[in-house]
Design a protein around this motif. Structure first.
Motif, short mmCIF file in Angstrom:
data_model
loop_
_atom_site.label_atom_id
_atom_site.label_comp_id
_atom_site.label_asym_id
_atom_site.label_seq_id
_atom_site.Cartn_x
_atom_site.Cartn_y
_atom_site.Cartn_z
N ALA A 41 0.84 -1.20 0.00
CA ALA A 41 0.00 0.00 0.00
C ALA A 41 0.87 1.25 0.00
CB ALA A 41 -0.92 0.00 1.22
N ASP A 42 0.34 2.30 -0.62
CA ASP A 42 1.00 3.60 -0.56
C ASP A 42 1.06 4.05 0.90
OD1 ASP A 42 1.80 6.27 -1.89
OD2 ASP A 42 0.14 6.83 -0.57
N PRO A 43 2.20 4.57 1.38
CA PRO A 43 2.31 4.97 2.80
C PRO A 43 1.24 5.95 3.24
CG PRO A 43 4.47 4.96 1.77
CD PRO A 43 3.47 4.73 0.68
N THR A 44 0.89 6.91 2.38
CA THR A 44 -0.14 7.88 2.72
C THR A 44 -1.50 7.20 2.85
OG1 THR A 44 1.05 9.64 1.57
CG2 THR A 44 -1.26 10.02 2.04
N GLN A 45 -1.80 6.30 1.91
CA GLN A 45 -3.07 5.55 1.97
C GLN A 45 -3.12 4.68 3.22
OE1 GLN A 45 -5.79 5.62 0.00
NE2 GLN A 45 -6.80 4.03 1.18
N GLN A 46 -1.99 4.06 3.54
CA GLN A 46 -1.93 3.20 4.72
C GLN A 46 -2.17 4.01 6.00
OE1 GLN A 46 1.83 1.12 5.24
NE2 GLN A 46 0.72 -0.74 5.77
N LYS A 47 -1.58 5.19 6.07
CA LYS A 47 -1.78 6.03 7.25
C LYS A 47 -3.22 6.49 7.34
CE LYS A 47 0.05 10.04 9.73
NZ LYS A 47 1.02 11.16 9.72
N LEU A 48 -3.83 6.83 6.21
CA LEU A 48 -5.23 7.24 6.21
C LEU A 48 -6.12 6.12 6.72
CD1 LEU A 48 -7.46 9.27 5.42
CD2 LEU A 48 -7.47 8.23 3.14
N GLU A 49 -5.86 4.90 6.28
CA GLU A 49 -6.66 3.76 6.73
C GLU A 49 -6.56 3.58 8.24
OE1 GLU A 49 -5.31 0.45 4.46
OE2 GLU A 49 -6.02 1.27 2.55
N LEU A 50 -5.34 3.73 8.79
CA LEU A 50 -5.16 3.59 10.23
C LEU A 50 -5.86 4.70 11.00
CD1 LEU A 50 -1.38 2.57 10.31
CD2 LEU A 50 -3.33 1.10 10.82
N LEU B 203 -13.84 8.20 5.01
CA LEU B 203 -14.15 6.79 5.22
C LEU B 203 -14.15 6.04 3.90
CD1 LEU B 203 -15.06 4.56 7.20
CD2 LEU B 203 -17.41 5.24 6.74
N LEU B 204 -14.76 6.61 2.87
CA LEU B 204 -14.76 5.97 1.55
C LEU B 204 -13.35 5.87 0.98
CD1 LEU B 204 -17.91 7.63 -0.08
CD2 LEU B 204 -17.69 5.29 0.76
N LEU B 205 -12.56 6.92 1.15
CA LEU B 205 -11.18 6.90 0.65
C LEU B 205 -10.36 5.82 1.33
CD1 LEU B 205 -10.41 10.73 0.48
CD2 LEU B 205 -10.77 9.18 -1.46
N ALA B 206 -10.62 5.60 2.62
CA ALA B 206 -9.83 4.63 3.38
C ALA B 206 -10.29 3.20 3.17
CB ALA B 206 -9.87 4.99 4.87
N VAL B 207 -11.61 2.99 3.18
CA VAL B 207 -12.15 1.63 3.17
C VAL B 207 -12.33 1.09 1.76
CG1 VAL B 207 -14.06 0.17 3.96
CG2 VAL B 207 -13.26 2.05 5.40
N ILE B 208 -12.60 1.98 0.79
CA ILE B 208 -12.72 1.54 -0.62
C ILE B 208 -11.71 2.30 -1.46
CG2 ILE B 208 -14.31 1.07 -2.51
CD1 ILE B 208 -16.62 1.27 -0.71
N PRO B 209 -10.42 2.00 -1.31
CA PRO B 209 -9.41 2.69 -2.12
C PRO B 209 -9.56 2.41 -3.62
CG PRO B 209 -8.43 0.84 -0.94
CD PRO B 209 -9.81 1.00 -0.42
N GLU B 210 -10.32 1.34 -3.96
CA GLU B 210 -10.54 1.01 -5.37
C GLU B 210 -11.55 1.94 -6.04
OE1 GLU B 210 -10.45 -2.95 -2.96
OE2 GLU B 210 -11.31 -0.93 -2.79
N LEU B 211 -12.14 2.85 -5.27
CA LEU B 211 -13.17 3.74 -5.80
C LEU B 211 -12.67 4.45 -7.06
CD1 LEU B 211 -15.98 4.20 -4.54
CD2 LEU B 211 -15.14 6.39 -3.71
N GLY B 212 -13.45 4.39 -8.11
CA GLY B 212 -13.06 4.99 -9.38
C GLY B 212 -12.52 3.99 -10.37
N THR B 213 -12.23 2.77 -9.92
CA THR B 213 -11.71 1.73 -10.82
C THR B 213 -12.71 0.59 -10.99
OG1 THR B 213 -10.64 0.49 -9.02
CG2 THR B 213 -9.37 2.25 -10.06
N LEU B 214 -13.88 0.69 -10.35
CA LEU B 214 -14.87 -0.38 -10.36
C LEU B 214 -16.08 0.02 -11.21
CD1 LEU B 214 -14.85 -1.00 -6.50
CD2 LEU B 214 -13.55 -2.27 -8.21
#
Length: 322
Positions: free
Chosen positions: A123-132, A211-222
């Motif tokens: 995971a991208d470090p920024t994305q990982q931190k956002l999820e946490l 919440l959407l950015l963290a839990v569904i990082p695939e958003l925009g590719t589905l």
């Protein structure tokens, strides 16, 4: 990204615990090593450069060292959903369980499904931190609800001051997390763009967007069906023979559905196309619960489409400038 089935010749099952990792390369023989980078590197070195797929389960973070070593050695890996592995094992009617047995089952699971298993990517470090940060915020909000319920209990009068102090402390921590999340998103061009598009959807506010950015990082590719399923708002048929039951929305990532429900309530009270659609559903004699679920599905599909279009536009501008 998925490798072609012909590229994988052997499967390495890895059962991870806090202190150890048990390896099985498809044969009955297993070996257990310490869950430490040096020990894992030595054990996995023989598989470097081979057509091997490593399969482990998600264990809440204990697999991170293993996945890091696999990435370093360029060994493709799949982090399996424990529920799917458990169901796979149960389909054989087996009950025995220990680390070597689990490693063998993981190897067999990978062998049977190698062609369809997505490869793990760091995971991208920024994305990982956002999820946490978002996960921690959810935990604190749940604690706040528990304390608020305790404060209302008739027997809590003697400890009411203590509960109020804890509630005030939780509020401070939640506000601090909100500020940290906003700062993190603002510092990332990609996250800021996605958040901006999400906030443009009726009902999506400063809590749901991260919440959407963290839990569904695939958003925009589905596609719309995939994103509705991930959010737990896709209607699934439940028919058998002549019996036709009402379709129900189940599954998905559990954090999303409650937040989407609140977003749907907010959208339906506003002056926007979703509110118009909600009133039209009620006028068509749809139950309020069904109508709200339909609005929830519209919110997540609109959000997915807007993020997709914005990212494509940004990529096109980047190509032109390059």
């Amino acid at each position: 990204m998925m490798a072609e089935p012909t590229e994988i010749q052997s499967i390495l099952g890895l059962d991870v615990s806090r202190d150890t990792v048990t390896l099985c390369d498809g044969r009955r023989h297993t070996v257990t090593v310490a869950n430490e980078a040096d020990a894992l590197r030595a054990a996995l070195q023989p598989y470097q450069g081979t057509t091997t797929l490593a399969v482990c389960e998600a264990t809440g973070g204990y697999e991170d060292i293993l996945l890091g070593v696999l990435l370093e050695l360029a060994i493709p890996a799949h982090r399996a959903d424990p529920a799917k592995v458990k169901a796979y094992i149960a389909s054989f009617g087996k009950r025995a369980k220990n680390d070597p047995i689990d490693a063998r089952w993981l190897s067999r699971y990978g062998r049977d499904r190698a062609a369809t298993l997505p490869r793990w990517q760091s995971a991208d470090p920024t994305q990982q931190k956002l999820e946490l940060l978002v996960a921690r915020r959810l935990d604190l909000v749940a604690m706040r609800v528990q304390e608020q319920n305790r404060l209302k209990a008739p027997r809590s009068r003697l400890i009411a001051d203590n509960i109020r102090d804890h509630l005030a402390e939780l509020e401070r921590h939640i506000e601090a997390l909100n500020a940290e999340i906003d700062t993190l998103i603002g510092e990332s061009r990609d996250l800021a763009l996605r958040a901006q598009q999400l906030r443009s959807v009726p009902g999506v506010g400063p809590v749901l967007a991260p919440l959407l950015l963290a839990v569904i990082p695939e958003l925009g590719t589905l596609n719309r069906r995939q994103v509705a399923s991930l959010a737990g708002v896709a209607p699934h048929p439940k028919d058998s023979g002549k019996a036709n039951w009402h379709r129900s929305t189940t599954g998905g990532r559990r954090q999303i559905r409650p937040a989407l429900f609140i977003a749907a309530l907010a959208a339906c009270r506003g002056d926007n196309p979703l509110a118009v659609a909600y009133k039209a559903l009620l006028k068509a004699a749809k139950p309020k619960r069904v109508a709200l679920t339909a609005i929830m599905r519209k919110i997540i599909t609109i959000a997915n489409a807007r993020v997709r279009d914005a990212v494509r536009h940004q990529n096109e501008i980047g190509k032109i400038n390059a």
